[in-house]
Design a protein around this motif. Structure first.
Motif, mmCIF file in Angstrom:
data_model
loop_
_atom_site.group_PDB
_atom_site.id
_atom_site.type_symbol
_atom_site.label_atom_id
_atom_site.label_comp_id
_atom_site.label_asym_id
_atom_site.label_seq_id
_atom_site.Cartn_x
_atom_site.Cartn_y
_atom_site.Cartn_z
ATOM 1 N N GLN A 191 1.222 -0.974 -0.152
ATOM 2 C CA GLN A 191 0.013 -0.288 -0.385
ATOM 3 C C GLN A 191 0.117 1.584 -0.188
ATOM 4 O OE1 GLN A 191 -2.677 -0.241 3.368
ATOM 5 N NE2 GLN A 191 -3.386 -2.316 3.112
ATOM 6 N N LYS A 192 1.736 0.873 0.737
ATOM 7 C CA LYS A 192 2.813 2.192 0.916
ATOM 8 C C LYS A 192 3.708 2.417 -0.706
ATOM 9 C CE LYS A 192 1.612 2.398 5.133
ATOM 10 N NZ LYS A 192 0.798 3.900 5.062
ATOM 11 N N THR A 193 4.462 3.842 -0.745
ATOM 12 C CA THR A 193 5.174 3.947 -2.016
ATOM 13 C C THR A 193 6.657 4.654 -1.633
ATOM 14 O OG1 THR A 193 4.376 6.745 -1.320
ATOM 15 C CG2 THR A 193 2.722 5.324 -3.177
ATOM 16 N N ASN A 194 6.436 4.913 -0.363
ATOM 17 C CA ASN A 194 8.240 5.412 0.231
ATOM 18 C C ASN A 194 8.569 4.648 0.832
ATOM 19 O OD1 ASN A 194 10.757 6.325 -1.323
ATOM 20 N ND2 ASN A 194 10.130 8.217 0.061
ATOM 21 N N PRO A 195 8.812 3.533 0.911
ATOM 22 C CA PRO A 195 8.950 2.764 2.332
ATOM 23 C C PRO A 195 10.316 3.105 2.427
ATOM 24 C CG PRO A 195 8.762 0.891 0.847
ATOM 25 C CD PRO A 195 7.809 2.570 0.519
ATOM 26 N N ALA A 250 22.305 8.776 5.681
ATOM 27 C CA ALA A 250 21.200 7.737 6.547
ATOM 28 C C ALA A 250 20.234 8.565 7.174
ATOM 29 C CB ALA A 250 21.432 6.690 7.593
ATOM 30 N N ASN A 251 19.995 10.247 8.055
ATOM 31 C CA ASN A 251 19.131 10.711 8.453
ATOM 32 C C ASN A 251 19.009 11.262 7.788
ATOM 33 O OD1 ASN A 251 19.663 10.664 11.312
ATOM 34 N ND2 ASN A 251 21.793 11.223 10.645
ATOM 35 N N ASP A 256 13.419 12.393 5.181
ATOM 36 C CA ASP A 256 12.244 12.971 4.124
ATOM 37 C C ASP A 256 10.746 13.102 4.289
ATOM 38 O OD1 ASP A 256 11.092 12.984 1.568
ATOM 39 O OD2 ASP A 256 13.027 11.368 0.302
ATOM 40 N N PRO A 257 10.402 13.524 3.983
ATOM 41 C CA PRO A 257 9.091 13.943 4.413
ATOM 42 C C PRO A 257 8.144 12.915 3.297
ATOM 43 C CG PRO A 257 9.845 15.954 3.534
ATOM 44 C CD PRO A 257 10.659 14.808 3.968
ATOM 45 N N SER A 258 8.370 12.564 2.278
ATOM 46 C CA SER A 258 7.875 11.291 1.401
ATOM 47 C C SER A 258 7.887 9.984 2.161
ATOM 48 C CB SER A 258 8.515 11.747 0.446
ATOM 49 O OG SER A 258 9.682 10.886 0.010
ATOM 50 N N SER A 278 15.453 8.061 18.929
ATOM 51 C CA SER A 278 15.503 9.163 17.549
ATOM 52 C C SER A 278 13.924 9.158 17.451
ATOM 53 C CB SER A 278 16.553 9.454 16.695
ATOM 54 O OG SER A 278 15.976 10.192 15.543
ATOM 55 N N HIS A 279 13.385 10.315 17.521
ATOM 56 C CA HIS A 279 11.808 10.386 16.521
ATOM 57 C C HIS A 279 12.010 10.407 15.397
ATOM 58 C CE1 HIS A 279 7.138 11.526 17.200
ATOM 59 N NE2 HIS A 279 7.866 11.770 15.799
ATOM 60 N N SER A 280 12.966 10.072 14.557
ATOM 61 C CA SER A 280 12.989 9.953 13.080
ATOM 62 C C SER A 280 12.482 8.432 12.679
ATOM 63 C CB SER A 280 13.855 10.696 12.046
ATOM 64 O OG SER A 280 15.087 9.928 12.573
#
Length: 567
Positions: A191-195, A250-251, A256-258, A278-280
């Motif tokens: 279902q995802k486009t940019n994992p 890597a960070n 990446d917002p996408s 990290s929350h990222s």
């Protein structure tokens, strides 16, 4: 091998090992300190996939093992630990080196750093307790197990004339598997486009399946510091190391917002592998795949947990992929990646004297042959190696991108890692003993131990074991006359500059005094003059004492942030 040091309380064990040696069975490898024996067993396990064994006599012999056993516990390394005790009738009478509950209670000490821990108080207990211990060592959560055996029990005849259990079947890894969660994960990925994927250090057995899945779905990935050695830095989908001493790339990849899905595989989510929690990474986009419930407990915010044997999970994902569509056999083209994307390119090739640590990592990766095992010690060594070390000509993946599955599943008997480090519990000197154990497990490949002068002064005596065993271990010393991470940490924190200086020491002369070859490197020219091919062919250890630029600050920003320092 059984790594250890003999003593009165375990003399019967060494008598048995002597008989075993004569008939070609397991034999003792005598360490110079019991912590070194535990580090050797650790290195042996990582290299062979077998259970490393270490032993020590009672009292101080047992307590000397604890640091190495604790390191294996925190890093999930299976290990069988055997310690002695005075005879049972002497308990409570202040026998020499008594370490039962009535003395210095080593059993109580080992309880906190083992997966199974027991005193054998009768000969008829030994077989069942040994089987239980070995099972616990290899079943998640994996780690060291400990049996404390009194002298009179070791001297007793076995009540079991022949083994009653099939050992190989008992300790075979279990294929735990949650098919529903795995199917849910596959649906989520579709279902995802940019994992994105985070590959951790516990993915060794499954790395072939993981990389094939990433290629089939075109999923970019990063690794944890202990996962870096499982892949080629030149892989077309690799975006760098995330966590301690990692890369900006890597960070940026994970942030990446996408990105709409984060798949973390085989990682404990500790300080160094999660980039300081990290929350990222630790957010609602996360899916965490691991065999250990303890690891999964550290990601309660994840939208999905998939628990089970990682190899089994990814083989299932590959099967689902192949039943849904036919995958092209055309490999994904390599992008134009350059070293400057992840390194300070100028220092990586600098001709300055003393040699830049960045340049040294470049030389090590470039000049040692394919198949070389690198172990990086605690301190600056692991920071420099994690960020800059890149081996030449590594395979990019374990499988071709094809619709035909390989029936061997890309399996490896060991963790498959060209770079081995410790996370969590990171003792100085681990890599020195670990390199000896690695070479013992696979004497056909060069083993390079990247360590510091402080670590060598702490555990350098184990070089003598490599001499005695004629093992091809190359000890590369980052010589800056300091406890480097302490020195730079104090400077970055604005703390008092104290306690980090070490006296000038000729480590090459020390090596030669123990019977090893020793070389001194003060410049890039000195490094280039070394005959690395000859060093790798030599049956015995070589020490290369490298005087590095002591003013170069290692990539340790994450550590400083966790300690509360703004840099």
């Amino acid at each position: 091998f059984v790594f250890g040091i003999p003593g009165g309380a375990i003399e019967p064990l060494y008598n048995a090992l002597a008989r075993s040696s004569r008939r070609g069975g397991p034999r003792p490898m005598v360490a110079r300190h019991e912590s070194g024996a535990a580090f050797m067993a650790d290195g042996y396990t990582r290299e062979t996939g077998k259970i490393g064994v270490c032993c020590a006599t009672s009292g101080p012999g047992a307590t000397n093992l604890i640091t190495g056993v604790a390191c294996a516990f925190d890093n999930g390394i299976p290990m069988l630990v055997i310690t002695g005790q005075p005879s049972l009738p002497s308990f409570g009478k202040r026998a020499l080196q008594e370490s039962a509950c009535t003395g210095i209670n080593t059993l109580g000490m080992f309880r906190h750093c083992t997966r199974y821990n027991s005193l054998v108080s009768h000969p008829e207990q030994l077989e069942s307790k040994l089987m239980t211990a070995l099972q616990r060592a290899v079943r998640a959560p994996r780690g060291p197990v400990h049996l404390s055996i009194p002298l009179d029990i070791l001297k007793s005849p076995s009540p079991v004339p022949t083994p009653t259990y099939h050992l190989a079947e008992i300790i075979r890894p279990a294929s735990l598997f949650d098919p529903d969660a795995t199917d849910d994960l596959y649906s989520l990925i579709e279902q995802k486009t940019n994992p994105r994927m985070l590959i951790g250090g516990n993915c060794g057995e499954a790395i072939g399946s993981i990389l094939q899945f990433a290629l089939q779905h075109n999923i970019r990935f990063v690794t944890t510091p202990d996962g870096k050695g499982l892949i080629s830095p030149g892989h077309p989908l690799f975006d760098g190391v995330f966590g301690f001493a990692g890369h900006v790339s890597a960070n940026a990849s994970l942030n990446d917002p996408s990105v709409d899905l984060l798949i973390a595989v085989g990682t404990s989510m500790n300080e160094w592998t999660s980039s300081g929690w990290s929350h990222s990474l630790l957010n609602e986009k996360l899916v965490h795949i691991d065999e250990s419930a303890e690891h999964l407990a550290r990601s309660p915010m994840a939208r999905l947990h998939v628990r089970g044997r990682i190899l089994t999970i990814f083989d299932r994902l590959l099967t689902l992929r192949q039943t849904s569509l036919k995958v092209s056999s055309t490999p994904i083209p390599l992008p134009n990646r350059t070293l400057s994307e992840i390194v300070e390119a100028g220092k990586f090739t600098s001709d300055a004297t003393p040699i830049k640590p960045q340049r040294l990592m470049n030389e090590l990766g470039k000049r040692f042959p394919v198949g070389t095992r690198f172990l990086a010690d605690a301190g600056n060594s692991v920071a420099w190696a994690t960020h800059f070390l890149q081996p030449a000509d590594r395979r990019r993946s374990e499988r071709r991108v094809t619709s035909i599955r390989r029936f061997d599943n890309g399996r490896r008997n060991n963790d498959g890692s060209w770079l081995r480090v410790t996370m969590d519990f990171a003792p100085m000197g681990w890599a020195i003993g670990g390199a000896v154990g690695t070479a013992a497990g696979n004497p056909g490949v060069p083993v390079v131990c990247v360590t510091g002068d402080g670590s060598l002064m702490m555990n350098g005596q184990e070089i003598s074991v490599a001499v005695a065993e004629k093992l091809t271990v190359i000890f590369v010393i980052l010589n800056d006359s300091a406890l480097g991470m302490v020195k730079h940490g104090q400077r970055l924190a604005g703390a008092e500059q104290i306690g980090f200086e070490l006296p000038a020491t000729d480590f090459a002369a020390m090596a030669r005094a123990m019977g090893a070859d020793g070389h001194t490197v003060r410049s890039p020219e000195d490094m280039e003059k070394l005959d690395i091919d000859a060093i790798c062919r030599k049956k015995g250890p070589t020490l290369i004492d490298v005087f590095i630029d002591s003013e170069e600050v290692p990539p340790m920003n994450l550590r400083m942030q966790i300690l509360g320092t703004d840099i």
